[in-house]
Scaffold this active site. Structure first.
Site, PDB file in Angstrom:
ATOM      1  N   VAL A  46       0.843  -1.200   0.000  1.00  0.00           N
ATOM      2  CA  VAL A  46       0.000   0.000   0.000  1.00  0.00           C
ATOM      3  C   VAL A  46       0.878   1.250   0.000  1.00  0.00           C
ATOM      4  O   VAL A  46       0.595   2.223  -0.705  1.00  0.00           O
ATOM      5  CB  VAL A  46      -0.977  -0.001   1.202  1.00  0.00           C
ATOM      6  CG1 VAL A  46      -1.825   1.262   1.206  1.00  0.00           C
ATOM      7  CG2 VAL A  46      -1.881  -1.232   1.155  1.00  0.00           C
ATOM      8  N   CYS A  47       1.970   1.212   0.753  1.00  0.00           N
ATOM      9  CA  CYS A  47       2.892   2.359   0.788  1.00  0.00           C
ATOM     10  C   CYS A  47       3.463   2.640  -0.608  1.00  0.00           C
ATOM     11  O   CYS A  47       3.590   3.796  -1.015  1.00  0.00           O
ATOM     12  CB  CYS A  47       4.017   2.113   1.781  1.00  0.00           C
ATOM     13  SG  CYS A  47       3.451   1.965   3.489  1.00  0.00           S
TER      14      CYS A  47
END
Length: 154
Positions: A46-47
């Site tokens: 997600v980062c």
């Protein structure tokens, strides 16, 4: 965790090394809006998507007079390798590694138990005041279009 920064607060100033080893000083961006895009840890899915969204919308940020910064507690050599892997060439990724999470703590965004920051977008106006802030779930990808819509209003 200290008190979380809120809309209307002056953002605590900081000087951090970015992924390329250059110093980034928040006060140096006065006169422009700044997006502080906090992500928990590099090398996670997600980062990666959060940071790639900053890079792919860089021209839009420029049009809106905004400097996007991707902050995390990762050491800068790791952030640099990660940026190369993700093909992030324009967005600076400041490292809040040492003293560990000190800037995240100043913003009230540090998660003591895990040792990393909340996933948060903070928008500062040209004077360095917080005009918008949103904390996301750790596994939630921030909506870059929402951020851009906010920037268009200011």
């Amino acid at each position: 965790m200290g008190n979380r920064i809120a809309v209307g607060d002056m953002a605590p100033d900081f000087t951090l090394k970015d992924n390329r080893g250059n110093m980034v000083n928040l006060a140096g961006y006065r006169g422009q809006k700044v997006l502080l895009s906090w992500h928990p840890l590099a090398w996670t899915g997600v980062c990666a998507e959060q940071m790639k969204a900053l890079e792919s919308h860089y021209a839009r940020f420029e049009e809106l007079g905004t400097i996007p910064l991707g902050l995390s507690v990762d050491p800068y050599p790791s952030k640099n390798a990660w940026a190369k892997e993700l093909k992030i060439a324009r967005v600076k990724l400041p490292s809040d590694f040492w003293p560990h999470g000190e800037v995240a703590k100043a913003y009230g965004l540090f998660r003591e138990e895990e040792g990393f920051s909340e996933r948060t977008n903070v928008i500062l106006d040209a004077e360095g005041k917080v005009i918008w802030l949103k904390v996301y779930g750790i596994h939630e990808l921030p909506d870059i279009e929402e951020v851009i819509k906010v920037l268009e209003k200011f």
